[in-house]
Design a protein around this motif. Structure first.
Motif, PDB file in Angstrom:
ATOM      1  N   LEU A 110       8.442   2.688   4.481  1.00 51.83           N
ATOM      2  CA  LEU A 110       9.586   2.288   4.291  1.00 51.83           C
ATOM      3  C   LEU A 110      10.712   3.397   3.988  1.00 51.83           C
ATOM      4  N   ARG A 111      10.157   4.432   3.336  1.00 47.37           N
ATOM      5  CA  ARG A 111      10.856   5.672   3.205  1.00 47.37           C
ATOM      6  C   ARG A 111      11.244   6.459   4.378  1.00 47.37           C
ATOM      7  N   ASP A 112      10.154   6.462   5.277  1.00 45.65           N
ATOM      8  CA  ASP A 112      10.222   7.119   6.445  1.00 45.65           C
ATOM      9  C   ASP A 112      11.439   6.606   7.351  1.00 45.65           C
ATOM     10  N   SER A 113      11.386   4.999   7.423  1.00 43.94           N
ATOM     11  CA  SER A 113      12.499   4.538   8.284  1.00 43.94           C
ATOM     12  C   SER A 113      13.659   4.408   7.669  1.00 43.94           C
ATOM     13  N   GLY A 114      13.854   4.585   6.457  1.00 44.99           N
ATOM     14  CA  GLY A 114      15.232   4.580   5.815  1.00 44.99           C
ATOM     15  C   GLY A 114      15.214   3.262   5.306  1.00 44.99           C
ATOM     16  N   VAL A 115      14.745   2.422   5.186  1.00 46.68           N
ATOM     17  CA  VAL A 115      14.680   1.097   4.576  1.00 46.68           C
ATOM     18  C   VAL A 115      14.816   1.068   3.049  1.00 46.68           C
ATOM     19  N   LEU A 116      14.099   1.644   2.465  1.00 50.09           N
ATOM     20  CA  LEU A 116      14.148   1.987   1.095  1.00 50.09           C
ATOM     21  C   LEU A 116      14.580   3.268   0.650  1.00 50.09           C
ATOM     22  N   PRO A 117      15.842   3.210   0.287  1.00 53.33           N
ATOM     23  CA  PRO A 117      16.220   4.558  -0.256  1.00 53.33           C
ATOM     24  C   PRO A 117      15.376   5.289  -1.430  1.00 53.33           C
ATOM     25  N   PHE A 118      15.407   6.552  -1.586  1.00 51.10           N
ATOM     26  CA  PHE A 118      14.435   7.123  -2.686  1.00 51.10           C
ATOM     27  C   PHE A 118      14.980   8.365  -3.234  1.00 51.10           C
ATOM     28  N   THR A 119      14.782   9.155  -4.163  1.00 51.85           N
ATOM     29  CA  THR A 119      15.208  10.443  -4.881  1.00 51.85           C
ATOM     30  C   THR A 119      13.995  11.008  -5.209  1.00 51.85           C
ATOM     31  N   LYS A 120      13.988  12.228  -4.727  1.00 48.86           N
ATOM     32  CA  LYS A 120      12.697  13.219  -4.860  1.00 48.86           C
ATOM     33  C   LYS A 120      13.225  14.280  -6.027  1.00 48.86           C
ATOM     34  N   GLY A 124      11.412  17.338  -7.935  1.00 42.92           N
ATOM     35  CA  GLY A 124      10.068  18.117  -7.769  1.00 42.92           C
ATOM     36  C   GLY A 124       9.007  17.336  -7.026  1.00 42.92           C
ATOM     37  N   GLY A 125       7.919  17.001  -7.499  1.00 43.01           N
ATOM     38  CA  GLY A 125       6.977  16.335  -6.891  1.00 43.01           C
ATOM     39  C   GLY A 125       6.909  14.768  -7.066  1.00 43.01           C
ATOM     40  N   SER A 126       7.842  14.159  -7.724  1.00 40.26           N
ATOM     41  CA  SER A 126       7.890  12.861  -7.982  1.00 40.26           C
ATOM     42  C   SER A 126       8.848  12.022  -7.196  1.00 40.26           C
ATOM     43  N   ILE A 127       8.519  10.969  -6.769  1.00 42.37           N
ATOM     44  CA  ILE A 127       9.638  10.032  -5.843  1.00 42.37           C
ATOM     45  C   ILE A 127      10.120   9.029  -6.684  1.00 42.37           C
ATOM     46  N   TYR A 128      11.299   8.728  -7.002  1.00 44.97           N
ATOM     47  CA  TYR A 128      11.890   7.582  -7.633  1.00 44.97           C
ATOM     48  C   TYR A 128      12.741   6.561  -6.744  1.00 44.97           C
ATOM     49  N   TYR A 129      12.755   5.415  -7.173  1.00 43.85           N
ATOM     50  CA  TYR A 129      13.452   4.331  -6.560  1.00 43.85           C
ATOM     51  C   TYR A 129      14.274   3.569  -7.420  1.00 43.85           C
ATOM     52  N   ASP A 130      15.361   3.170  -6.903  1.00 41.02           N
ATOM     53  CA  ASP A 130      16.307   2.523  -7.892  1.00 41.02           C
ATOM     54  C   ASP A 130      15.977   0.925  -7.843  1.00 41.02           C
ATOM     55  N   TYR A 131      15.963   0.358  -8.746  1.00 38.39           N
ATOM     56  CA  TYR A 131      15.318  -1.042  -8.865  1.00 38.39           C
ATOM     57  C   TYR A 131      16.537  -1.748  -7.931  1.00 38.39           C
ATOM     58  N   GLU A 132      17.547  -1.506  -8.108  1.00 35.49           N
ATOM     59  CA  GLU A 132      19.014  -2.525  -7.293  1.00 35.49           C
ATOM     60  C   GLU A 132      18.633  -2.103  -5.821  1.00 35.49           C
ATOM     61  N   ASP A 133      18.128  -0.850  -5.447  1.00 37.75           N
ATOM     62  CA  ASP A 133      17.917  -0.921  -4.005  1.00 37.75           C
ATOM     63  C   ASP A 133      16.747  -1.604  -3.451  1.00 37.75           C
ATOM     64  N   ILE A 134      15.561  -1.591  -4.324  1.00 39.91           N
ATOM     65  CA  ILE A 134      14.379  -2.448  -4.088  1.00 39.91           C
ATOM     66  C   ILE A 134      14.942  -4.013  -3.872  1.00 39.91           C
ATOM     67  N   THR A 135      15.688  -4.608  -4.786  1.00 38.01           N
ATOM     68  CA  THR A 135      16.267  -5.820  -4.712  1.00 38.01           C
ATOM     69  C   THR A 135      17.118  -6.233  -3.611  1.00 38.01           C
ATOM     70  N   PHE A 136      17.961  -5.129  -3.178  1.00 39.53           N
ATOM     71  CA  PHE A 136      18.758  -5.122  -2.293  1.00 39.53           C
ATOM     72  C   PHE A 136      17.983  -5.477  -0.819  1.00 39.53           C
ATOM     73  N   MET A 137      16.999  -4.466  -0.517  1.00 39.85           N
ATOM     74  CA  MET A 137      16.128  -4.298   0.411  1.00 39.85           C
ATOM     75  C   MET A 137      15.535  -5.810   0.486  1.00 39.85           C
ATOM     76  N   MET A 138      14.702  -6.358  -0.560  1.00 40.42           N
ATOM     77  CA  MET A 138      14.297  -7.592  -0.354  1.00 40.42           C
ATOM     78  C   MET A 138      15.027  -8.685   0.071  1.00 40.42           C
ATOM     79  N   SER A 153       1.011  -1.123  -0.137  1.00 39.36           N
ATOM     80  CA  SER A 153      -0.017  -0.081   0.029  1.00 39.36           C
ATOM     81  C   SER A 153       1.013   1.252   0.039  1.00 39.36           C
ATOM     82  N   HIS A 154       0.182   2.298  -0.268  1.00 38.05           N
ATOM     83  CA  HIS A 154       1.070   3.488  -0.343  1.00 38.05           C
ATOM     84  C   HIS A 154       1.432   3.933   1.169  1.00 38.05           C
ATOM     85  N   GLY A 155       0.742   3.518   2.231  1.00 39.83           N
ATOM     86  CA  GLY A 155       1.212   3.784   3.934  1.00 39.83           C
ATOM     87  C   GLY A 155       2.527   2.935   3.830  1.00 39.83           C
ATOM     88  N   PHE A 156       2.412   1.850   3.456  1.00 36.46           N
ATOM     89  CA  PHE A 156       3.580   0.876   3.901  1.00 36.46           C
ATOM     90  C   PHE A 156       4.870   1.381   3.234  1.00 36.46           C
TER      91      PHE A 156
END
Length: 105
Positions: free
Chosen positions: A73-83, A85-99, A66-69
């Motif tokens: 993940l962003r707030d806790s620093g578990v999943l890095p992101f780049t913002k 403007g108004g868009s948030i982007y996630y690196d696919y490699e960061d997602i696989t590393f987190m998993m 969900s959006h809240g979850f």
């Protein structure tokens, strides 16, 4: 009166009856379609998106969360992101590393 067909990638202009489509236009369309088809097939077979950066909606769909979850993940620093403007982007490699780092035995 003869007009030429001008195709732009951003507008996707569709020819009318009085416009001419050249063989070059058709070959370019064919190449574009083949490239897109190859990207889609690669994504389906490998289970990995064809691009490096994903938007929030794509990450939620990919992980089935969900959006809240995703926000937590962003707030806790578990999943890095780049913002940008108004868009948030996630690196696919960061997602696989987190998993993989949060995998239990």
């Amino acid at each position: 009166m003869e007009t030429t067909f001008q195709r732009t990638k951003t507008t996707g202009t569709v020819p009318t009856r009085d416009q001419i489509v050249t063989q070059g236009d058709l070959l370019e369309l064919k190449e574009d379609m083949l490239q897109e088809l190859k990207r889609i097939i690669k994504e389906c077979v490998s289970g990995q998106p064809g691009k490096k950066w994903l938007k929030s909606a794509e990450v939620k769909k990919l992980l089935g969360i969900s959006h809240g979850f995703l926000q937590s993940l962003r707030d806790s620093g578990v999943l890095p992101f780049t913002k940008i403007g108004g868009s948030i982007y996630y690196d696919y490699e960061d997602i696989t590393f987190m998993m993989s780092t949060n995998k239990s035995a």
